[in-house]
Design a protein around this motif. Sequence first.
Motif, PDB file in Angstrom:
ATOM      1  N   VAL A  96       0.853  -1.198   0.000  1.00 52.01           N
ATOM      2  CA  VAL A  96       0.000   0.000   0.000  1.00 52.01           C
ATOM      3  C   VAL A  96       0.887   1.246   0.000  1.00 52.01           C
ATOM      4  CG1 VAL A  96      -1.632   1.353   1.384  1.00 52.01           C
ATOM      5  CG2 VAL A  96      -2.027  -1.086   1.019  1.00 52.01           C
ATOM      6  N   GLY A 122       2.705   2.121  -3.465  1.00 56.87           N
ATOM      7  CA  GLY A 122       1.931   2.742  -4.533  1.00 56.87           C
ATOM      8  C   GLY A 122       1.792   1.847  -5.747  1.00 56.87           C
ATOM      9  N   GLU A 123       1.351   2.442  -6.834  1.00 58.21           N
ATOM     10  CA  GLU A 123       1.079   1.698  -8.070  1.00 58.21           C
ATOM     11  C   GLU A 123       2.330   1.046  -8.653  1.00 58.21           C
ATOM     12  OE1 GLU A 123      -1.839   1.016  -9.581  1.00 58.21           O
ATOM     13  OE2 GLU A 123      -2.924   2.047  -8.004  1.00 58.21           O
ATOM     14  N   ALA A 124       3.502   1.607  -8.406  1.00 56.12           N
ATOM     15  CA  ALA A 124       4.741   1.044  -8.951  1.00 56.12           C
ATOM     16  C   ALA A 124       5.006  -0.341  -8.398  1.00 56.12           C
ATOM     17  CB  ALA A 124       5.915   1.971  -8.642  1.00 56.12           C
ATOM     18  N   GLY A 125       4.591  -0.574  -7.161  1.00 55.82           N
ATOM     19  CA  GLY A 125       4.784  -1.878  -6.555  1.00 55.82           C
ATOM     20  C   GLY A 125       6.231  -2.166  -6.223  1.00 55.82           C
ATOM     21  N   ARG A 145      -1.908  -7.492  -6.796  1.00 62.80           N
ATOM     22  CA  ARG A 145      -1.765  -7.836  -8.212  1.00 62.80           C
ATOM     23  C   ARG A 145      -0.313  -8.187  -8.488  1.00 62.80           C
ATOM     24  NH1 ARG A 145      -5.054  -2.817 -10.852  1.00 62.80           N
ATOM     25  NH2 ARG A 145      -7.089  -3.412 -10.053  1.00 62.80           N
ATOM     26  N   ARG A 201       2.549  -8.571 -11.761  1.00 64.41           N
ATOM     27  CA  ARG A 201       2.846  -8.361 -13.173  1.00 64.41           C
ATOM     28  C   ARG A 201       4.314  -8.699 -13.420  1.00 64.41           C
ATOM     29  NH1 ARG A 201       3.246  -3.267 -11.002  1.00 64.41           N
ATOM     30  NH2 ARG A 201       5.037  -2.033 -11.677  1.00 64.41           N
ATOM     31  N   GLN A 217       7.815  -7.898 -15.100  1.00 58.67           N
ATOM     32  CA  GLN A 217       8.599  -6.785 -15.642  1.00 58.67           C
ATOM     33  C   GLN A 217       9.985  -7.349 -15.925  1.00 58.67           C
ATOM     34  OE1 GLN A 217       8.360  -3.205 -13.321  1.00 58.67           O
ATOM     35  NE2 GLN A 217      10.251  -2.403 -14.162  1.00 58.67           N
ATOM     36  N   TYR A 238       4.827  -6.854  -7.515  1.00 54.74           N
ATOM     37  CA  TYR A 238       3.558  -6.951  -6.796  1.00 54.74           C
ATOM     38  C   TYR A 238       3.117  -5.562  -6.365  1.00 54.74           C
ATOM     39  CZ  TYR A 238       4.405 -11.919  -6.679  1.00 54.74           C
ATOM     40  OH  TYR A 238       4.614 -13.225  -7.050  1.00 54.74           O
ATOM     41  N   SER A 239       1.823  -5.326  -6.432  1.00 58.03           N
ATOM     42  CA  SER A 239       1.260  -4.057  -5.971  1.00 58.03           C
ATOM     43  C   SER A 239      -0.092  -4.314  -5.313  1.00 58.03           C
ATOM     44  CB  SER A 239       1.112  -3.066  -7.131  1.00 58.03           C
ATOM     45  OG  SER A 239       0.294  -3.609  -8.140  1.00 58.03           O
ATOM     46  N   ASP A 292      -3.963  -3.960  -4.608  1.00 56.37           N
ATOM     47  CA  ASP A 292      -5.152  -3.713  -5.419  1.00 56.37           C
ATOM     48  C   ASP A 292      -6.024  -2.743  -4.623  1.00 56.37           C
ATOM     49  OD1 ASP A 292      -7.698  -3.756  -6.618  1.00 56.37           O
ATOM     50  OD2 ASP A 292      -7.382  -5.781  -7.362  1.00 56.37           O
ATOM     51  N   TYR A 293      -5.920  -1.465  -4.967  1.00 58.57           N
ATOM     52  CA  TYR A 293      -6.611  -0.426  -4.201  1.00 58.57           C
ATOM     53  C   TYR A 293      -8.127  -0.527  -4.305  1.00 58.57           C
ATOM     54  CZ  TYR A 293      -2.022   1.522  -3.498  1.00 58.57           C
ATOM     55  OH  TYR A 293      -0.715   1.672  -3.131  1.00 58.57           O
TER      56      TYR A 293
END
Length: 109
Positions: A26, A29-32, A63, A65, A67, A73-74, A76-77
Motif C-alpha cells: 500500500v 503505490g502503483e509502482a509496486g 496484483r 505483473r 517486468q 507486486y502491488s 489492489d486499491y
Amino acid sequence: MDSNTTIRALAALAQEHRLAVFRLLVQAGEAGLPAGAIAEAVGVPASSMSFHLAQLSHAGLIRQRRQSRSLIYSADYAAMGGLMAYLTENCCGGQSCAPKVEAAPLGCC
C-alpha cells in the motif's frame, strides 16, 4: 464485495507477515515492489514469501505483473476500498462517525 470475498481477504490479512506485506505494498503505490525486495523488507525467506504473496493474490488483495525477469507486486486499491466499504457499510447506525469538531471561540487563534 460479498461476505465470502471479505472472509477470504480478512483471513489472508490475519497473519503477521501477510499483513506487513500488504501494508508495505500500500505504501509502495502503483509502482509496486519486486518479490525479492518485499522478502528483504519483511525479513522472510524467498520461499516463504512466495507462499504469502500467493495467499494475498488469491484473496484478491494484490496484483502481480511481470517486468522483464522480475515479478512485481502491488496492492489492489479497488479491492482494499471494497473491503473497507463492506466493513463500514452500516457504520454507526446512520449517524455521522466523524468526531465532533467544536468551533474555536471568537477572537481565538
